[in-house]
Scaffold this motif. Structure first.
Motif, PDB file in Angstrom:
ATOM      1  N   GLY A 463       6.392  31.330  54.860  1.00  0.00           N
ATOM      2  CA  GLY A 463       7.388  31.428  56.046  1.00  0.00           C
ATOM      3  C   GLY A 463       7.074  30.341  56.780  1.00  0.00           C
ATOM      4  O   GLY A 463       6.320  29.486  56.655  1.00  0.00           O
ATOM      5  N   GLY A 464       7.519  30.591  58.132  1.00  0.00           N
ATOM      6  CA  GLY A 464       7.134  29.856  59.228  1.00  0.00           C
ATOM      7  C   GLY A 464       8.178  28.547  59.078  1.00  0.00           C
ATOM      8  O   GLY A 464       8.992  28.342  58.259  1.00  0.00           O
ATOM      9  N   ASN A 465       7.965  27.410  60.132  1.00  0.00           N
ATOM     10  CA  ASN A 465       8.945  26.485  60.349  1.00  0.00           C
ATOM     11  C   ASN A 465       8.521  25.338  59.517  1.00  0.00           C
ATOM     12  O   ASN A 465       7.468  24.724  59.667  1.00  0.00           O
ATOM     13  N   GLU A 466       9.513  24.777  58.481  1.00  0.00           N
ATOM     14  CA  GLU A 466       9.068  23.896  57.686  1.00  0.00           C
ATOM     15  C   GLU A 466       8.664  22.411  58.291  1.00  0.00           C
ATOM     16  O   GLU A 466       7.844  21.853  57.833  1.00  0.00           O
ATOM     17  N   GLU A 467       9.499  22.340  59.196  1.00  0.00           N
ATOM     18  CA  GLU A 467       9.249  21.120  60.123  1.00  0.00           C
ATOM     19  C   GLU A 467       7.785  20.892  60.770  1.00  0.00           C
ATOM     20  O   GLU A 467       7.063  19.926  60.831  1.00  0.00           O
ATOM     21  N   SER A 468       7.480  22.303  61.251  1.00  0.00           N
ATOM     22  CA  SER A 468       6.300  22.224  61.669  1.00  0.00           C
ATOM     23  C   SER A 468       5.256  22.059  60.805  1.00  0.00           C
ATOM     24  O   SER A 468       4.096  21.522  61.080  1.00  0.00           O
ATOM     25  N   LYS A 469       5.202  22.438  59.604  1.00  0.00           N
ATOM     26  CA  LYS A 469       4.259  22.260  58.551  1.00  0.00           C
ATOM     27  C   LYS A 469       4.242  20.893  58.277  1.00  0.00           C
ATOM     28  O   LYS A 469       3.023  20.398  58.075  1.00  0.00           O
ATOM     29  N   LEU A 470       5.410  20.222  58.164  1.00  0.00           N
ATOM     30  CA  LEU A 470       5.099  18.785  57.733  1.00  0.00           C
ATOM     31  C   LEU A 470       4.381  17.793  58.716  1.00  0.00           C
ATOM     32  O   LEU A 470       3.650  17.092  58.541  1.00  0.00           O
ATOM     33  N   GLN A 471       4.959  18.436  60.249  1.00  0.00           N
ATOM     34  CA  GLN A 471       4.127  17.521  61.048  1.00  0.00           C
ATOM     35  C   GLN A 471       2.583  17.698  61.341  1.00  0.00           C
ATOM     36  O   GLN A 471       1.823  16.976  61.291  1.00  0.00           O
ATOM     37  N   THR A 472       2.137  18.973  60.894  1.00  0.00           N
ATOM     38  CA  THR A 472       0.784  19.308  60.799  1.00  0.00           C
ATOM     39  C   THR A 472       0.171  18.611  59.590  1.00  0.00           C
ATOM     40  O   THR A 472      -0.799  18.033  60.030  1.00  0.00           O
ATOM     41  N   LEU A 473       0.819  18.527  58.567  1.00  0.00           N
ATOM     42  CA  LEU A 473       0.305  17.890  57.514  1.00  0.00           C
ATOM     43  C   LEU A 473      -0.010  16.397  57.646  1.00  0.00           C
ATOM     44  O   LEU A 473      -0.818  15.751  57.166  1.00  0.00           O
ATOM     45  N   GLY A 474       1.296  15.888  58.329  1.00  0.00           N
ATOM     46  CA  GLY A 474       1.098  14.595  58.794  1.00  0.00           C
ATOM     47  C   GLY A 474      -0.012  14.097  59.662  1.00  0.00           C
ATOM     48  O   GLY A 474      -0.426  13.038  59.380  1.00  0.00           O
ATOM     49  N   LYS A 475      -0.212  14.858  60.482  1.00  0.00           N
ATOM     50  CA  LYS A 475      -1.252  14.638  61.409  1.00  0.00           C
ATOM     51  C   LYS A 475      -2.697  14.604  60.870  1.00  0.00           C
ATOM     52  O   LYS A 475      -3.490  13.890  61.277  1.00  0.00           O
ATOM     53  N   LEU A 476      -2.813  15.552  59.895  1.00  0.00           N
ATOM     54  CA  LEU A 476      -4.023  15.534  59.102  1.00  0.00           C
ATOM     55  C   LEU A 476      -4.148  14.235  58.472  1.00  0.00           C
ATOM     56  O   LEU A 476      -5.226  13.661  58.407  1.00  0.00           O
ATOM     57  N   MET A 477      -3.169  13.806  57.873  1.00  0.00           N
ATOM     58  CA  MET A 477      -2.977  12.542  57.016  1.00  0.00           C
ATOM     59  C   MET A 477      -3.691  11.353  58.039  1.00  0.00           C
ATOM     60  O   MET A 477      -4.297  10.526  57.718  1.00  0.00           O
ATOM     61  N   ASN A 478      -2.886  11.230  59.333  1.00  0.00           N
ATOM     62  CA  ASN A 478      -3.052  10.315  59.940  1.00  0.00           C
ATOM     63  C   ASN A 478      -4.631  10.140  60.639  1.00  0.00           C
ATOM     64  O   ASN A 478      -5.314   9.082  60.653  1.00  0.00           O
ATOM     65  N   ASP A 479      -5.107  11.375  60.862  1.00  0.00           N
ATOM     66  CA  ASP A 479      -6.539  11.477  61.078  1.00  0.00           C
ATOM     67  C   ASP A 479      -7.345  11.118  60.068  1.00  0.00           C
ATOM     68  O   ASP A 479      -8.606  10.639  60.326  1.00  0.00           O
ATOM     69  N   SER A 480      -7.267  11.545  58.898  1.00  0.00           N
ATOM     70  CA  SER A 480      -7.875  11.178  57.744  1.00  0.00           C
ATOM     71  C   SER A 480      -8.056   9.550  57.587  1.00  0.00           C
ATOM     72  O   SER A 480      -8.952   8.877  57.444  1.00  0.00           O
ATOM     73  N   HIS A 481      -6.885   8.738  57.861  1.00  0.00           N
ATOM     74  CA  HIS A 481      -7.057   7.445  57.742  1.00  0.00           C
ATOM     75  C   HIS A 481      -8.042   6.819  58.792  1.00  0.00           C
ATOM     76  O   HIS A 481      -8.598   5.851  58.459  1.00  0.00           O
ATOM     77  N   ASP A 482      -7.604   7.413  59.883  1.00  0.00           N
ATOM     78  CA  ASP A 482      -8.567   6.893  61.166  1.00  0.00           C
ATOM     79  C   ASP A 482      -9.786   6.921  60.908  1.00  0.00           C
ATOM     80  O   ASP A 482     -11.038   6.055  61.291  1.00  0.00           O
ATOM     81  N   SER A 483     -10.209   8.107  60.296  1.00  0.00           N
ATOM     82  CA  SER A 483     -11.646   8.447  59.850  1.00  0.00           C
ATOM     83  C   SER A 483     -11.939   7.480  58.765  1.00  0.00           C
ATOM     84  O   SER A 483     -13.184   6.941  58.969  1.00  0.00           O
ATOM     85  N   CYS A 484     -11.392   7.155  57.758  1.00  0.00           N
ATOM     86  CA  CYS A 484     -11.658   6.199  56.733  1.00  0.00           C
ATOM     87  C   CYS A 484     -12.015   5.065  57.222  1.00  0.00           C
ATOM     88  O   CYS A 484     -12.664   4.290  56.674  1.00  0.00           O
ATOM     89  N   ASN A 485     -11.009   4.533  58.066  1.00  0.00           N
ATOM     90  CA  ASN A 485     -11.077   3.315  58.720  1.00  0.00           C
ATOM     91  C   ASN A 485     -12.430   2.894  59.491  1.00  0.00           C
ATOM     92  O   ASN A 485     -12.951   1.986  59.577  1.00  0.00           O
ATOM     93  N   LYS A 486     -12.622   4.002  60.611  1.00  0.00           N
ATOM     94  CA  LYS A 486     -13.381   3.774  61.628  1.00  0.00           C
ATOM     95  C   LYS A 486     -15.050   4.236  61.343  1.00  0.00           C
ATOM     96  O   LYS A 486     -16.027   3.717  61.653  1.00  0.00           O
ATOM     97  N   GLN A 487     -14.964   5.338  60.663  1.00  0.00           N
ATOM     98  CA  GLN A 487     -16.389   6.138  60.250  1.00  0.00           C
ATOM     99  C   GLN A 487     -16.669   5.749  58.706  1.00  0.00           C
ATOM    100  O   GLN A 487     -18.179   5.731  58.639  1.00  0.00           O
ATOM    101  N   PHE A 488     -15.957   5.829  58.008  1.00  0.00           N
ATOM    102  CA  PHE A 488     -16.350   5.434  56.520  1.00  0.00           C
ATOM    103  C   PHE A 488     -16.268   4.052  56.225  1.00  0.00           C
ATOM    104  O   PHE A 488     -16.880   3.430  55.097  1.00  0.00           O
ATOM    105  N   ASP A 489     -15.462   3.247  56.980  1.00  0.00           N
ATOM    106  CA  ASP A 489     -15.277   1.814  56.823  1.00  0.00           C
ATOM    107  C   ASP A 489     -14.947   1.391  55.347  1.00  0.00           C
ATOM    108  O   ASP A 489     -15.759   0.564  54.833  1.00  0.00           O
ATOM    109  N   CYS A 490     -13.824   2.069  54.616  1.00  0.00           N
ATOM    110  CA  CYS A 490     -13.532   1.883  53.782  1.00  0.00           C
ATOM    111  C   CYS A 490     -11.847   1.355  53.542  1.00  0.00           C
ATOM    112  O   CYS A 490     -11.536   1.312  52.422  1.00  0.00           O
ATOM    113  N   SER A 491     -11.460   1.140  54.746  1.00  0.00           N
ATOM    114  CA  SER A 491     -10.254   0.456  54.556  1.00  0.00           C
ATOM    115  C   SER A 491     -10.217  -1.193  54.351  1.00  0.00           C
ATOM    116  O   SER A 491     -11.101  -1.593  54.028  1.00  0.00           O
ATOM    117  N   HIS A 492      -8.930  -1.578  54.880  1.00  0.00           N
ATOM    118  CA  HIS A 492      -8.859  -3.002  54.854  1.00  0.00           C
ATOM    119  C   HIS A 492      -7.853  -3.475  55.895  1.00  0.00           C
ATOM    120  O   HIS A 492      -6.760  -2.677  56.131  1.00  0.00           O
TER     121      HIS A 492
END
Length: 582
Positions: A463-492
């Motif tokens: 159940g729940g709002n599908e749009e809200s789910k997608l927004q939550t998943l997207g924020k998690l992905m954004n935060d993941s990239h920022d951590s890979c870039n700044k904390q794990f230093d594995c981006s480019h």
């Protein structure tokens, strides 16, 4: 009917392309490739193939660089795959010097030349020495790790089959002589696990052609994963433990992502994504696009055009990160007085310990998990929060505002002497620095593991709002990239540019409002390679056009080449064997 856990299921043997790809529509897109593979096999070898081994690439939706710390990850198999047609070489076509077990390997791409190789038996120290007293491979194949070639991955797959299923005894059965033809559309260095797909498909090919699937020793999917992990280490990659790439390639099911966990044992939980979620990938290479295989169009991946070759750069990038996370675990276990080593008299018997084990021992459930059927996610989530709140400062240097710690101080804080520390943690690392970022690496691992659990929780919520789910998943992905870039230093930098272009789609007018891009991040080992973006299904075509137009490195490329760089694919079927029945 009993339903086996995904990792305990047998390797599927199919006789139709519909079963191979999970749907008739997807199979139809790949039929021409398969026809060409079979036709070229007969032209090159003078006889027909009996099997085609298939292993897909994978995209990791979230959970980067935490699998070798034993935390769960969230990948999906993609349609793009490695195919290996194979057959026993008929006696009438034997050439002088082609011994039993010999391999003639061809590649459908003309820039790769024919390779011929034969495994040899490696002798132990003497006939009277028990097999378990000498830690050497029973069969041997030469693999040049200094100059990785396409056949290195074929040899790596063969290695595991030889040493798991063929005794070195002179009176035991020997592997058959084999002809193989390789093709694939998973671009190497893209972050889509082409190397894992190559090793898995090679392993499957040699299992099939030697009749292993016809007997009682046929491996399960989970056993194949473990063999493939072992095999890929032979090309010089330090996996550090359980690895996601092989699990996703082998265990995946059509239409499902996987929550893959490794403790107390390998377990894969198929998880359906929100119905309007499409993942778009884009990748980046330095080699000429015209020399790369064309990719089909489906789940959205983007090519940044920077090669990420995990094997060639392993010693100063990937292997260094493995060493840093393992060293962080060692320091934390020493600081928290956790008993991770055994003793032999007055001597400590050291072994590597992962951040996942440190968490479990600190939280008091390590002993329990040894007998558990499944990972206790509630206790794990609480343990992650607790770890981020205590003890982490021990990984920082004793002075300054820096986060990196010197080699001398790292060794001093480990409770080990210099010789044993170097031997356990730095042997496979080729890097000139004497300072290591243990604090930031451990923080990324613990926080990323929490993101994965949250991602799983959102996908499973009814159940729940599908749009809200997608927004939550997207924020998690954004935060993941920022951590890979700044904390794990594995981006480019180029990958970061591609992520910024993807996220800017939210400002684009599509005719249905602003572009629905929910999140974008790097995926794969890093230092180049691929991005993955979460896009609303209705906006996929507009998003792909936006990325092609706005990413500077794509300027001047043909539409054919662009289609290979940015594409969409649905979560696909895992590895299998196709058996010809005529």
């Amino acid at each position: 009917m009993t339903v086996l856990p995904a990792a305990d299921a047998p390797i599927p043997i199919f006789t139709t392309l519909k079963d191979v790809y999970g749907s008739l529509a997807t199979a139809a897109k790949h039929a021409e490739r398969w026809d060409e593979l079979v036709r070229e096999f007969e032209i090159k070898f003078g006889h027909k193939p009996t099997y085609v081994a298939r292993a897909p690439g994978r995209v990791n939706l979230i959970g980067e660089h935490i699998d070798y710390a034993d935390f769960g990850v969230f990948p999906a198999a993609i349609e793009h795959d490695i195919l290996i047609a194979c057959a026993t070489r008929p006696a009438s076509t034997y050439l002088d010097g082609y011994a039993p077990g010999s391999v003639v390997a061809e590649n459908l791409h003309t820039r790769y030349t024919r390779q011929v190789f034969t495994p040899t038996r490696r002798h132990t120290l003497g006939d009277d020495v028990p097999l378990d007293a000498v830690r050497v491979a029973l069969w041997h194949l030469d693999i040049d790790k200094s100059e990785l070639r396409w056949e290195s991955y074929v040899k790596a797959g063969y290695y595991g089959v030889l040493n798991h299923f063929f005794s070195p005894s002179s009176i035991s059965p020997v592997p058959v002589p084999v002809d193989i033809l390789v093709t694939g559309n998973v671009p190497p260095g893209s972050g889509l696990s082409s190397s894992a797909a190559m090793v898995v498909s090679s392993t499957l090919a040699f299992l099939a052609v030697n009749g292993i699937f016809d007997g009682e020793k046929a491996p399960t999917k989970g056993e194949l994963v473990n063999i493939a992990v072992e095999n890929e280490r032979r090309v010089g990659v330090n996996s550090g433990g359980q690895v996601m790439d092989q699990s996703a390639s082998v265990i995946a099911l059509p239409g499902n992502a996987l929550y893959v966990s490794f403790v107390p044992s390998l377990h894969a939980e198929p998880i359906v994504l929100p119905r309007d979620a499409v993942f778009v990938c884009a990748n980046r290479y330095l080699q000429p696009i015209r020399n790369r295989p064309k990719l089909p169009d489906r789940l959205n991946l983007g090519d940044s055009l920077v090669i990420s070759n995990k094997a060639e750069s392993a010693k100063h990038q990937y292997n260094l990160r493995v060493a840093e996370t393992l060293a962080a675990a060692r320091l934390l276990s020493h600081h928290l007085n956790l008993q991770v080593d055994s003793t032999d008299g007055n001597n400590a018997k050291r072994r590597p310990v992962t951040l996942r084990e440190v968490l479990a021992r600190k939280s008091g459930f390590y002993q329990d998990e040894q007998d558990a059927q499944l990972e206790d996610l509630v206790r794990l989530q609480k343990g992650l929060v607790d770890m981020l709140g205590v003890a982490m400062d021990y990984l920082l240097p004793g002075s300054d505002d820096r986060t990196d710690i010197s080699l001398d101080e790292m060794i001093d804080k480990s409770g080990m002497n210099e010789a044993e520390f170097r031997d356990m943690y730095l042997l496979g690392v080729d890097v000139e620095t004497t300072n290591f970022e243990l604090y930031l690496r451990a923080q990324h691992v613990f926080e990323e593991a929490l993101k994965v659990l949250k991602f799983r929780e959102v996908c499973l919520a009814e159940g729940g709002n599908e749009e809200s789910k997608l927004q939550t998943l997207g924020k998690l992905m954004n935060d993941s990239h920022d951590s890979c870039n700044k904390q794990f230093d594995c981006s480019h930098p180029k990958v970061n540019d591609l992520v910024r272009v993807a996220r800017s789609f939210r400002e684009v007018e599509t005719g249905r409002g602003k572009g629905r891009i929910y999140g974008s991040r790097m995926t794969g080992a890093g230092w180049g390679g691929c991005t993955v973006s979460l896009v609303h299904r209705e906006d996929v075509e507009a998003f792909i056009m936006h990325v092609k137009k706005k990413y500077a490195s794509y300027e001047g490329m043909s539409e054919e080449d662009l289609a290979s760089c940015v594409f969409a694919t649905e979560p696909g079927m895992g590895a299998c064997v196709f058996k010809f029945t005529d």
